[in-house]
Write an enzyme that holds these catalytic residues in place. Sequence first.
Site, PDB file in Angstrom:
ATOM      1  N   LEU A  33      -1.065  -5.649   6.492  1.00  0.00           N
ATOM      2  CA  LEU A  33       0.002  -6.356   5.758  1.00  0.00           C
ATOM      3  C   LEU A  33      -0.502  -7.607   5.025  1.00  0.00           C
ATOM      4  O   LEU A  33       0.247  -8.559   4.832  1.00  0.00           O
ATOM      5  CB  LEU A  33       1.174  -6.708   6.700  1.00  0.00           C
ATOM      6  N   GLY A  36       0.395  -5.766   1.632  1.00  0.00           N
ATOM      7  CA  GLY A  36       1.451  -4.772   1.806  1.00  0.00           C
ATOM      8  C   GLY A  36       2.657  -5.360   2.523  1.00  0.00           C
ATOM      9  O   GLY A  36       2.586  -6.455   3.090  1.00  0.00           O
ATOM     10  N   ASP A  51      -6.468  -4.322  11.213  1.00  0.00           N
ATOM     11  CA  ASP A  51      -7.439  -4.352  10.123  1.00  0.00           C
ATOM     12  C   ASP A  51      -8.285  -3.064  10.174  1.00  0.00           C
ATOM     13  O   ASP A  51      -8.589  -2.580  11.261  1.00  0.00           O
ATOM     14  CB  ASP A  51      -8.352  -5.579  10.328  1.00  0.00           C
ATOM     15  N   TYR A 140     -15.851  -6.149  -6.584  1.00  0.00           N
ATOM     16  CA  TYR A 140     -14.829  -5.135  -6.296  1.00  0.00           C
ATOM     17  C   TYR A 140     -15.269  -3.772  -6.843  1.00  0.00           C
ATOM     18  O   TYR A 140     -15.279  -2.769  -6.120  1.00  0.00           O
ATOM     19  CB  TYR A 140     -13.489  -5.565  -6.906  1.00  0.00           C
ATOM     20  N   ILE A 184       1.393  -4.992 -15.685  1.00  0.00           N
ATOM     21  CA  ILE A 184       2.746  -4.537 -16.040  1.00  0.00           C
ATOM     22  C   ILE A 184       3.784  -5.175 -15.114  1.00  0.00           C
ATOM     23  O   ILE A 184       4.868  -5.571 -15.555  1.00  0.00           O
ATOM     24  CB  ILE A 184       2.823  -2.990 -16.046  1.00  0.00           C
TER      25      ILE A 184
HETATM   26  N1  NAD Z   1      -3.415  -0.642  -8.471  1.00  0.00           N
HETATM   27  C1  NAD Z   1      -4.327  -0.107  -9.246  1.00  0.00           C
HETATM   28  O1  NAD Z   1      -4.188  -0.099 -10.474  1.00  0.00           O
HETATM   29  C2  NAD Z   1      -5.560   0.537  -8.654  1.00  0.00           C
HETATM   30  C3  NAD Z   1      -6.540   1.025  -9.523  1.00  0.00           C
HETATM   31  C4  NAD Z   1      -7.681   1.618  -8.993  1.00  0.00           C
HETATM   32  C5  NAD Z   1      -7.824   1.739  -7.624  1.00  0.00           C
HETATM   33  N2  NAD Z   1      -6.867   1.238  -6.802  1.00  0.00           N
HETATM   34  C6  NAD Z   1      -7.070   1.370  -5.356  1.00  0.00           C
HETATM   35  O2  NAD Z   1      -5.908   1.897  -4.746  1.00  0.00           O
HETATM   36  C7  NAD Z   1      -5.774   1.376  -3.427  1.00  0.00           C
HETATM   37  C8  NAD Z   1      -4.382   0.792  -3.229  1.00  0.00           C
HETATM   38  O3  NAD Z   1      -4.210  -0.288  -4.124  1.00  0.00           O
HETATM   39  P1  NAD Z   1      -2.785  -0.961  -4.432  1.00  0.00           P
HETATM   40  O4  NAD Z   1      -2.728  -1.255  -5.865  1.00  0.00           O
HETATM   41  O5  NAD Z   1      -1.713  -0.180  -3.798  1.00  0.00           O
HETATM   42  O6  NAD Z   1      -2.979  -2.356  -3.692  1.00  0.00           O
HETATM   43  P2  NAD Z   1      -2.163  -3.068  -2.518  1.00  0.00           P
HETATM   44  O7  NAD Z   1      -2.788  -4.401  -2.325  1.00  0.00           O
HETATM   45  O8  NAD Z   1      -0.699  -2.985  -2.768  1.00  0.00           O
HETATM   46  O9  NAD Z   1      -2.506  -2.110  -1.303  1.00  0.00           O
HETATM   47  C9  NAD Z   1      -3.584  -2.315  -0.420  1.00  0.00           C
HETATM   48  C10 NAD Z   1      -3.029  -2.201   0.980  1.00  0.00           C
HETATM   49  O10 NAD Z   1      -4.109  -2.320   1.893  1.00  0.00           O
HETATM   50  C11 NAD Z   1      -3.764  -3.267   2.919  1.00  0.00           C
HETATM   51  N3  NAD Z   1      -5.011  -3.884   3.357  1.00  0.00           N
HETATM   52  C12 NAD Z   1      -5.821  -4.699   2.649  1.00  0.00           C
HETATM   53  N4  NAD Z   1      -6.899  -5.061   3.393  1.00  0.00           N
HETATM   54  C13 NAD Z   1      -6.761  -4.437   4.600  1.00  0.00           C
HETATM   55  C14 NAD Z   1      -7.530  -4.399   5.781  1.00  0.00           C
HETATM   56  N5  NAD Z   1      -8.673  -5.087   5.872  1.00  0.00           N
HETATM   57  N6  NAD Z   1      -7.074  -3.662   6.821  1.00  0.00           N
HETATM   58  C15 NAD Z   1      -5.907  -2.967   6.745  1.00  0.00           C
HETATM   59  N7  NAD Z   1      -5.141  -2.957   5.652  1.00  0.00           N
HETATM   60  C16 NAD Z   1      -5.560  -3.682   4.585  1.00  0.00           C
HETATM   61  C17 NAD Z   1      -2.823  -4.252   2.251  1.00  0.00           C
HETATM   62  O11 NAD Z   1      -1.981  -4.933   3.145  1.00  0.00           O
HETATM   63  C18 NAD Z   1      -2.042  -3.326   1.319  1.00  0.00           C
HETATM   64  O12 NAD Z   1      -0.909  -2.776   1.966  1.00  0.00           O
HETATM   65  C19 NAD Z   1      -6.907   0.370  -3.247  1.00  0.00           C
HETATM   66  O13 NAD Z   1      -7.971   1.006  -2.578  1.00  0.00           O
HETATM   67  C20 NAD Z   1      -7.307   0.039  -4.670  1.00  0.00           C
HETATM   68  O14 NAD Z   1      -8.651  -0.362  -4.761  1.00  0.00           O
HETATM   69  C21 NAD Z   1      -5.748   0.629  -7.275  1.00  0.00           C
END
Ligand code: NAD
Length: 308
Positions: A33, A36, A51, A140, A184
């Site tokens: 969280l 999230g 984690d 990243y 966006i």
């Molecule tokens: N949003 C985009 O445009 C995009 C593009 C390319 C790739 N991604 C990938 O998609 C995935 C999801 O991204 P998102 O946009 O939903 O981001 P987000 O930050 O909403 O989701 C990431 C989730 O991972 C959880 N989290 C983070 N570190 C953690 C840890 N150490 N242990 C447990 N939980 C952890 C966070 O609480 C969150 O719920 C990621 O791997 C991201 O790299 C996203």
Amino acid sequence: MKVLVTGGAGFIGSHVVDKLIEQEHQVIVVDNLSTGKEINLQNNIKLINIDVSSSELSNVFEEHQPEIVIHLAAQINVNKSIQNPKLDAETNILGTINILEHCRKHKIKKIIYAASAAQFGNPQYLPIDENHPFQPLSPYGLSKSVVESYLKLYSRLYNLNHTILRYANVYGPRQNSDAEGGVIAIFSQQSLNNQQLSIFGDGKQTRDFIYVEDVAEATVLMLNKGNNQIYNLGSGKEISLNNLINLFKDILQKDISLNYVEARKGDIKKNYYSIEKIKNECSFLPKINLKEGLTKTINYFKNLQSHK
Ligand SMILES: NC(=O)c1ccc[n+]([C@@H]2O[C@H](COP(=O)([O-])OP(=O)(O)OC[C@H]3O[C@@H](n4cnc5c(N)ncnc54)[C@H](O)[C@@H]3O)[C@@H](O)[C@H]2O)c1
């Protein structure tokens, strides 16, 4: 199937969870969280707040015996990764190795991984296909490509089956709209509040935007497709930020005030994907076009504001 979704309380993860439930899979979520939110999840979903690097993960695998892991948990902020590469690597690389170790020990059927367009850096040619070389401009982007190599290694060493989906720019409801969120989501909030929008650079930079429900659908499709394959997942179309803002004006039927500021380190100038591979091999095509998706997203943020 029994599916463990890491990062399932996040933006994309929660839509993946919705799609899994719609298809009557059993879902367990691991999420610390950090970005999230619990409210992103339907009531009956089992959320384990730990984690991904934690040793407690072994209890989760022991107790729940997932068949498939969808690994979405990550530190997703490009700027943060430049400021603190160690922190980025702790979650994105070491956390993922922890997940992989449990996947192989428990002989899970498959891991589906969210990689990113950030791995390519400024493209050498467009559209970017799956064979395009990596030249990430941030820790990243690097962390995501390092994990791809680990997945291939685990496949060679332990026969661990995987699918890698390199998401383009994902947008839609539940995306964080604070300064660290997606463009966006930020533009939606700011334009609804009649605030000035800040654009890094000249606004001519292009992106490939894909609606989150399309991403969730493609991700869940990989439960049964794309074994040991990599796919670029986007719309296959590019749009400049300036033209994106024109779409906002069109949808909102109002003028929007703009502030052009200095480009940020690590930002990519142009990108869009070729989506031929996922289309040909998995019969997948995104369904929601940008105008439709933007309208849904703006309506979501409008609704959020009216409930505050
Ligand atoms: N949003 C985009 O445009 C995009 C593009 C390319 C790739 N991604 C990938 O998609 C995935 C999801 O991204 P998102 O946009 O939903 O981001 P987000 O930050 O909403 O989701 C990431 C989730 O991972 C959880 N989290 C983070 N570190 C953690 C840890 N150490 N242990 C447990 N939980 C952890 C966070 O609480 C969150 O719920 C990621 O791997 C991201 O790299 C996203």
